[in-house]
Design a protein around this motif. Structure first.
Motif, PDB file in Angstrom:
ATOM      1  N   TYR A   8       0.816  -1.208   0.000  1.00  0.00           N
ATOM      2  CA  TYR A   8       0.000   0.000   0.000  1.00  0.00           C
ATOM      3  C   TYR A   8       0.846   1.251   0.000  1.00  0.00           C
ATOM      4  O   TYR A   8       1.858   1.327   0.694  1.00  0.00           O
ATOM      5  CB  TYR A   8      -0.923   0.014   1.226  1.00  0.00           C
ATOM      6  N   GLN A   9       0.465   2.215  -0.774  1.00  0.00           N
ATOM      7  CA  GLN A   9       1.106   3.525  -0.727  1.00  0.00           C
ATOM      8  C   GLN A   9       0.419   4.287   0.392  1.00  0.00           C
ATOM      9  O   GLN A   9      -0.679   4.794   0.226  1.00  0.00           O
ATOM     10  CB  GLN A   9       0.888   4.265  -2.054  1.00  0.00           C
ATOM     11  N   ARG A  10       1.065   4.338   1.537  1.00  0.00           N
ATOM     12  CA  ARG A  10       0.475   5.080   2.649  1.00  0.00           C
ATOM     13  C   ARG A  10       0.569   6.572   2.352  1.00  0.00           C
ATOM     14  O   ARG A  10       1.649   7.108   2.189  1.00  0.00           O
ATOM     15  CB  ARG A  10       1.199   4.747   3.952  1.00  0.00           C
ATOM     16  N   ARG A  11      -0.562   7.197   2.242  1.00  0.00           N
ATOM     17  CA  ARG A  11      -0.571   8.635   1.972  1.00  0.00           C
ATOM     18  C   ARG A  11      -1.090   9.349   3.180  1.00  0.00           C
ATOM     19  O   ARG A  11      -2.039   8.929   3.818  1.00  0.00           O
ATOM     20  CB  ARG A  11      -1.453   8.941   0.759  1.00  0.00           C
ATOM     21  N   ARG A  12      -0.458  10.452   3.483  1.00  0.00           N
ATOM     22  CA  ARG A  12      -0.823  11.209   4.678  1.00  0.00           C
ATOM     23  C   ARG A  12      -0.585  12.685   4.428  1.00  0.00           C
ATOM     24  O   ARG A  12       0.112  13.053   3.482  1.00  0.00           O
ATOM     25  CB  ARG A  12       0.018  10.734   5.862  1.00  0.00           C
ATOM     26  N   PRO A  13      -1.162  13.529   5.284  1.00  0.00           N
ATOM     27  CA  PRO A  13      -0.887  14.969   5.165  1.00  0.00           C
ATOM     28  C   PRO A  13       0.584  15.243   5.433  1.00  0.00           C
ATOM     29  O   PRO A  13       1.267  14.431   6.043  1.00  0.00           O
ATOM     30  CB  PRO A  13      -1.763  15.585   6.262  1.00  0.00           C
ATOM     31  N   ALA A  14       1.042  16.386   4.980  1.00  0.00           N
ATOM     32  CA  ALA A  14       2.459  16.729   5.129  1.00  0.00           C
ATOM     33  C   ALA A  14       2.751  17.275   6.522  1.00  0.00           C
ATOM     34  O   ALA A  14       1.929  17.968   7.118  1.00  0.00           O
ATOM     35  CB  ALA A  14       2.861  17.749   4.074  1.00  0.00           C
ATOM     36  N   LEU A  15       3.923  16.948   7.026  1.00  0.00           N
ATOM     37  CA  LEU A  15       4.384  17.506   8.295  1.00  0.00           C
ATOM     38  C   LEU A  15       4.898  18.920   8.051  1.00  0.00           C
ATOM     39  O   LEU A  15       5.219  19.291   6.924  1.00  0.00           O
ATOM     40  CB  LEU A  15       5.513  16.650   8.879  1.00  0.00           C
ATOM     41  N   GLU A  16       4.967  19.691   9.122  1.00  0.00           N
ATOM     42  CA  GLU A  16       5.490  21.057   9.018  1.00  0.00           C
ATOM     43  C   GLU A  16       6.898  21.059   8.415  1.00  0.00           C
ATOM     44  O   GLU A  16       7.227  21.865   7.546  1.00  0.00           O
ATOM     45  CB  GLU A  16       5.522  21.724  10.395  1.00  0.00           C
ATOM     46  N   SER A  17       7.716  20.114   8.882  1.00  0.00           N
ATOM     47  CA  SER A  17       9.099  20.056   8.408  1.00  0.00           C
ATOM     48  C   SER A  17       9.153  19.748   6.913  1.00  0.00           C
ATOM     49  O   SER A  17      10.060  20.195   6.209  1.00  0.00           O
ATOM     50  CB  SER A  17       9.876  18.988   9.186  1.00  0.00           C
ATOM     51  N   GLU A  18       8.179  19.000   6.422  1.00  0.00           N
ATOM     52  CA  GLU A  18       8.141  18.671   5.001  1.00  0.00           C
ATOM     53  C   GLU A  18       7.637  19.855   4.180  1.00  0.00           C
ATOM     54  O   GLU A  18       8.149  20.150   3.095  1.00  0.00           O
ATOM     55  CB  GLU A  18       7.251  17.438   4.776  1.00  0.00           C
ATOM     56  N   LEU A  19       6.640  20.542   4.720  1.00  0.00           N
ATOM     57  CA  LEU A  19       6.102  21.722   4.029  1.00  0.00           C
ATOM     58  C   LEU A  19       7.198  22.775   3.845  1.00  0.00           C
ATOM     59  O   LEU A  19       7.222  23.494   2.841  1.00  0.00           O
ATOM     60  CB  LEU A  19       4.935  22.311   4.824  1.00  0.00           C
ATOM     61  N   ALA A  20       8.092  22.822   4.820  1.00  0.00           N
ATOM     62  CA  ALA A  20       9.164  23.822   4.780  1.00  0.00           C
ATOM     63  C   ALA A  20      10.105  23.604   3.597  1.00  0.00           C
ATOM     64  O   ALA A  20      10.812  24.518   3.182  1.00  0.00           O
ATOM     65  CB  ALA A  20       9.947  23.802   6.092  1.00  0.00           C
ATOM     66  N   THR A  21      10.113  22.403   3.037  1.00  0.00           N
ATOM     67  CA  THR A  21      11.011  22.109   1.926  1.00  0.00           C
ATOM     68  C   THR A  21      10.381  22.415   0.573  1.00  0.00           C
ATOM     69  O   THR A  21      11.037  22.264  -0.456  1.00  0.00           O
ATOM     70  CB  THR A  21      11.421  20.620   1.926  1.00  0.00           C
ATOM     71  N   ILE A  22       9.111  22.795   0.570  1.00  0.00           N
ATOM     72  CA  ILE A  22       8.410  23.035  -0.691  1.00  0.00           C
ATOM     73  C   ILE A  22       8.560  24.493  -1.107  1.00  0.00           C
ATOM     74  O   ILE A  22       7.991  25.382  -0.465  1.00  0.00           O
ATOM     75  CB  ILE A  22       6.922  22.657  -0.553  1.00  0.00           C
ATOM     76  N   PRO A  23       9.330  24.749  -2.161  1.00  0.00           N
ATOM     77  CA  PRO A  23       9.724  26.123  -2.491  1.00  0.00           C
ATOM     78  C   PRO A  23       8.562  27.040  -2.878  1.00  0.00           C
ATOM     79  O   PRO A  23       8.564  28.210  -2.516  1.00  0.00           O
ATOM     80  CB  PRO A  23      10.698  25.932  -3.657  1.00  0.00           C
ATOM     81  N   TRP A  24       7.579  26.510  -3.596  1.00  0.00           N
ATOM     82  CA  TRP A  24       6.521  27.400  -4.111  1.00  0.00           C
ATOM     83  C   TRP A  24       5.498  27.800  -3.067  1.00  0.00           C
ATOM     84  O   TRP A  24       4.713  28.727  -3.289  1.00  0.00           O
ATOM     85  CB  TRP A  24       5.827  26.765  -5.319  1.00  0.00           C
ATOM     86  N   LEU A  25       5.481  27.141  -1.918  1.00  0.00           N
ATOM     87  CA  LEU A  25       4.529  27.544  -0.871  1.00  0.00           C
ATOM     88  C   LEU A  25       4.824  28.961  -0.400  1.00  0.00           C
ATOM     89  O   LEU A  25       3.926  29.703  -0.013  1.00  0.00           O
ATOM     90  CB  LEU A  25       4.600  26.573   0.317  1.00  0.00           C
ATOM     91  N   ALA A  26       6.109  29.326  -0.489  1.00  0.00           N
ATOM     92  CA  ALA A  26       6.536  30.631   0.011  1.00  0.00           C
ATOM     93  C   ALA A  26       5.997  31.797  -0.826  1.00  0.00           C
ATOM     94  O   ALA A  26       5.928  32.918  -0.340  1.00  0.00           O
ATOM     95  CB  ALA A  26       8.062  30.693   0.068  1.00  0.00           C
ATOM     96  N   VAL A  27       5.621  31.523  -2.066  1.00  0.00           N
ATOM     97  CA  VAL A  27       5.155  32.620  -2.924  1.00  0.00           C
ATOM     98  C   VAL A  27       3.640  32.823  -2.820  1.00  0.00           C
ATOM     99  O   VAL A  27       3.085  33.720  -3.448  1.00  0.00           O
ATOM    100  CB  VAL A  27       5.546  32.387  -4.408  1.00  0.00           C
ATOM    101  N   LEU A  28       2.966  31.988  -2.042  1.00  0.00           N
ATOM    102  CA  LEU A  28       1.505  32.075  -1.945  1.00  0.00           C
ATOM    103  C   LEU A  28       1.046  33.002  -0.828  1.00  0.00           C
ATOM    104  O   LEU A  28       1.781  33.251   0.130  1.00  0.00           O
ATOM    105  CB  LEU A  28       0.917  30.673  -1.705  1.00  0.00           C
ATOM    106  N   ASP A  29      -0.200  33.491  -0.959  1.00  0.00           N
ATOM    107  CA  ASP A  29      -0.822  34.226   0.134  1.00  0.00           C
ATOM    108  C   ASP A  29      -1.151  33.224   1.237  1.00  0.00           C
ATOM    109  O   ASP A  29      -1.269  32.029   0.963  1.00  0.00           O
ATOM    110  CB  ASP A  29      -2.134  34.879  -0.340  1.00  0.00           C
ATOM    111  N   PRO A  30      -1.318  33.725   2.452  1.00  0.00           N
ATOM    112  CA  PRO A  30      -1.649  32.811   3.562  1.00  0.00           C
ATOM    113  C   PRO A  30      -2.865  31.927   3.266  1.00  0.00           C
ATOM    114  O   PRO A  30      -2.832  30.730   3.544  1.00  0.00           O
ATOM    115  CB  PRO A  30      -1.935  33.770   4.720  1.00  0.00           C
ATOM    116  N   ALA A  31      -3.907  32.499   2.707  1.00  0.00           N
ATOM    117  CA  ALA A  31      -5.123  31.721   2.425  1.00  0.00           C
ATOM    118  C   ALA A  31      -4.859  30.655   1.376  1.00  0.00           C
ATOM    119  O   ALA A  31      -5.305  29.508   1.502  1.00  0.00           O
ATOM    120  CB  ALA A  31      -6.236  32.648   1.962  1.00  0.00           C
ATOM    121  N   GLN A  32      -4.142  31.042   0.336  1.00  0.00           N
ATOM    122  CA  GLN A  32      -3.802  30.083  -0.721  1.00  0.00           C
ATOM    123  C   GLN A  32      -2.906  28.980  -0.169  1.00  0.00           C
ATOM    124  O   GLN A  32      -3.079  27.801  -0.476  1.00  0.00           O
ATOM    125  CB  GLN A  32      -3.080  30.803  -1.863  1.00  0.00           C
ATOM    126  N   ARG A  33      -1.977  29.411   0.660  1.00  0.00           N
ATOM    127  CA  ARG A  33      -1.029  28.447   1.218  1.00  0.00           C
ATOM    128  C   ARG A  33      -1.754  27.443   2.102  1.00  0.00           C
ATOM    129  O   ARG A  33      -1.469  26.255   2.062  1.00  0.00           O
ATOM    130  CB  ARG A  33       0.055  29.177   2.020  1.00  0.00           C
TER     131      ARG A  33
END
Length: 243
Positions: A8-33
């Motif tokens: 099974y491909q266990r899929r789960r929400p991202a951890l804070e530490s993982e979100l921090a590695t995603i470069p394009w999240l930084a360009v979004l507005d808070p609501a979009q993010r």
DNA sequence: TCATTAAATTGTT
DNA sequence: AACAATTTAATGA
């Protein structure tokens, strides 16, 4: 321990530490993010696991949180052609997702990796919402085009040192793979798979590059010392040296 | 924290 | 492909 957890491909929400590695999240507005963050799914891939296959309908835009993936495609003769490695921080498949087509390549894990996925619909929603996101995707497409052109040049080069140097330069590209930084975590065996040379030859090339102060060879990884020189360095093949 | 052992990775032939 | 040497990771006192 469950007996079939590997199936099974266990899929789960991202951890804070993982979100921090995603470069394009930084360009979004808070609501979009926030909305994007809720939609992102994360999974762990074991060596050999296939993240996406040629021909499959594109459902996610993928990114490497940690580890190392390989992008390849099968030509008409049934031979596998490796395009590039995908180190941390790399996001791929935007061209396919953009047109809601099916994947044009296979993505396979070379080592244990953490992969994030953004659903296609959320991807399109962001395109309609955020100028920064559009800019990111556009830059991504442009950088990748440059990389593919470089790959064709690499294939024409007969010098193993040059092939290794250019391939490494691609993996150290800070625009495409911002998670890599100064040190690329990759074994010489993995690099050999990507470049299409034996591990022994890669080992020799790496030591040549180190002797020229372009990189430093470390256990389980490589440190870049001069990216510009790596990109542009010209090497004579053995044949040319003795011509 | 330290010592021991196993596993992974590298260097060489 | 095989082997030795080196480095890291895991284990338990």
């Amino acid at each position: 321990m469950s007996t079939d957890s590997s199936l099974y491909q266990r899929r789960r929400p991202a951890l804070e530490s993982e979100l921090a590695t995603i470069p394009w999240l930084a360009v979004l507005d808070p609501a979009q993010r926030e909305r994007a963050t809720l939609q992102i799914l994360v999974t762990q891939a074991m060596p050999g696991d296939i993240i996406c296959r040629t021909g499959r309908q594109a459902t996610y835009w993928f990114g490497v949180v940690d580890g190392l993936l390989k992008m390849s495609s099968d030509n008409a003769e049934g031979q596998t052609m490796t395009y590039t490695g995908l180190p941390p921080g790399g996001w791929f498949g935007e061209g396919t997702v953009l047109k809601r087509e099916s994947y044009r390549y296979n993505i396979q894990a070379l080592r244990r990796s953490i992969v994030a996925g953004l659903p296609v619909d959320t991807f399109h929603w962001l395109l309609g919402q955020s100028i920064g996101f559009n800019r990111f995707v556009m830059n991504q497409l442009n950088e990748r085009l440059g990389q593919f052109i470089a790959v064709r040049e690499i294939d024409r080069m007969n010098s193993p040192d040059a092939r290794v140097a250019r391939s490494l330069a691609a993996l150290f590209n800070p625009a495409l793979f911002p998670g890599v930084g100064e040190v690329l975590r990759i074994t010489q065996q993995e690099l050999a798979y990507l470049v299409g040379l034996s591990r022994q030859r890669v080992n020799l090339s790496l030591n040549t590059l180190q002797a020229r102060s372009l990189i430093r060879v470390e256990y389980g990884g490589l440190r870049v010392l001069d990216l510009t020189a790596l990109r542009s360095s010209v090497f004579l093949s053995h044949r040319e040296t003795h011509a």
